[in-house]
Design a protein around this motif. Structure first.
Motif, PDB file in Angstrom:
ATOM      1  N   SER A 131       6.232 -19.856 -39.295  1.00 13.39           N
ATOM      2  CA  SER A 131       6.555 -19.870 -40.723  1.00 13.39           C
ATOM      3  C   SER A 131       7.718 -18.919 -40.972  1.00 13.39           C
ATOM      4  N   GLU A 132       8.344 -19.034 -42.155  1.00 15.38           N
ATOM      5  CA  GLU A 132       9.511 -18.201 -42.481  1.00 15.38           C
ATOM      6  C   GLU A 132       9.537 -17.836 -43.957  1.00 15.38           C
ATOM      7  N   ARG A 161      13.086 -14.452 -42.068  1.00 17.87           N
ATOM      8  CA  ARG A 161      12.020 -13.675 -41.419  1.00 17.87           C
ATOM      9  C   ARG A 161      11.084 -14.670 -40.735  1.00 17.87           C
ATOM     10  N   ASN A 162      11.194 -14.793 -39.426  1.00 24.23           N
ATOM     11  CA  ASN A 162      10.480 -15.805 -38.659  1.00 24.23           C
ATOM     12  C   ASN A 162       9.222 -15.211 -38.031  1.00 24.23           C
ATOM     13  N   THR A 163       8.106 -15.909 -38.191  1.00 26.65           N
ATOM     14  CA  THR A 163       6.819 -15.426 -37.690  1.00 26.65           C
ATOM     15  C   THR A 163       6.144 -16.496 -36.846  1.00 26.65           C
ATOM     16  N   ASP A 181      -0.241 -11.520 -30.438  1.00 25.07           N
ATOM     17  CA  ASP A 181      -0.255 -11.184 -31.859  1.00 25.07           C
ATOM     18  C   ASP A 181       1.092 -11.559 -32.491  1.00 25.07           C
ATOM     19  N   GLU A 182       1.143 -11.450 -33.813  1.00 24.44           N
ATOM     20  CA  GLU A 182       2.383 -11.733 -34.543  1.00 24.44           C
ATOM     21  C   GLU A 182       3.372 -10.577 -34.382  1.00 24.44           C
ATOM     22  N   ASP A 217      16.257 -17.029 -34.180  1.00 22.17           N
ATOM     23  CA  ASP A 217      15.242 -16.967 -33.127  1.00 22.17           C
ATOM     24  C   ASP A 217      13.928 -16.413 -33.672  1.00 22.17           C
ATOM     25  N   ALA A 218      12.879 -16.519 -32.852  1.00 22.34           N
ATOM     26  CA  ALA A 218      11.578 -15.921 -33.172  1.00 22.34           C
ATOM     27  C   ALA A 218      10.930 -15.484 -31.873  1.00 22.34           C
TER      28      ALA A 218
END
Length: 254
Positions: A131-132, A161-163, A181-182, A217-218
């Motif tokens: 998600s972002e 903000r990429n998660t 984890d995130e 990127d993430a």
């Protein structure tokens, strides 16, 4: 006869002013100029259709044989955004938006040589979601006006903000499971826009748009075995892009 002629002439002369008044036409008044410009509010809903450039991990280069059977993909996901903008003239406007892009499920599959005998004997099933939060400043050029229908093109720059959440690495042959984890990260983002708006009222425009968005990127947090016995480096998701389709509204404040 003379009296009749005089009466006719007098009547004609007496009616001349009224006839002249009837024939008088005032000069046309130019219509008030149409005021174009000012602040507007905007909002939109839509769907993202995202693409992944590649998945990278430091262990991929350690094993003798490694390849992706499924290089990984994201499902479509909903998005929603709000913003405020300014219309400079009939063809140029700019706005700033905040957009939440919902969780898009992810899956991938690889295989590798686990014992060094030159034969693929292990696999990894990867899954998770992404998600972002997207912040972006945009500029648009409106291309003409056909009975209230206004095509446009535009471009934008900002940050995303990429998660990656719920990431798992399942090794079926070895009955192993790992998780991460995130670890949300901010990335430079840019976009190209195109669409068409319909001027429904003096203040309200309905907007159907398309955007190509580069989200950067993430990455996950460190990858851990289910029993905590092994901790590996994060998984990296590189070159994430999306084809977005949106339906929105713009409301002029003045």
């Amino acid at each position: 006869m003379r009296k009749s002629l005089i009466a006719v002439v007098a009547a004609w002369l007496g009616g001349t002013p009224a006839l002249a008044a009837d024939l008088y036409v005032e000069d046309p008044v130019d219509p008030a100029p149409v005021v174009v410009g000012g602040w507007y509010l905007r909002g939109h809903l839509g769907m993202s259709n995202q693409r992944l450039g590649s998945m990278e991990h430091e262990l991929f280069d350690v094993v003798a044989l490694h390849e992706f059977v499924d290089e990984g993909s994201f499902d479509s996901a909903p998005l929603a955004g709000v913003g405020i903008g300014y219309q400079f003239n009939e063809w140029l406007r700019m706005d700033g938006i905040v957009e939440y892009r919902g969780k898009a499920d992810f899956s991938a599959l690889d295989r590798y040589d686990g014992d060094g005998d030159g034969v693929f004997d292990n696999t990894n099933d990867y899954d998770g979601a992404k998600s972002e939060w997207l912040l972006m400043a945009n500029a648009y050029v409106d291309i003409g006006d056909w009975y209230g229908v206004k095509p446009y093109v535009g471009a934008g720059i900002g940050a995303s903000r990429n998660t990656i959440s719920g990431f798992r690495d399942i090794n079926v042959p070895m009955a192993g499971v790992a998780y991460a984890d995130e670890d949300p990260t901010w990335n430079f983002a840019w976009a190209l826009h195109a669409g068409v708006a319909y001027q429904a009222t003096e203040r309200l425009a309905i907007d159907f748009g398309y955007s190509y968005v580069d989200l950067g990127d993430a990455k996950t947090g460190n990858i851990r075995a289910y029993d905590g016995s092994v901790v590996n480096a994060p998984m990296h998701f590189e070159d994430i892009t999306s084809h977005d389709f949106k339906l929105g509204m713009r409301y002029a404040l003045q």
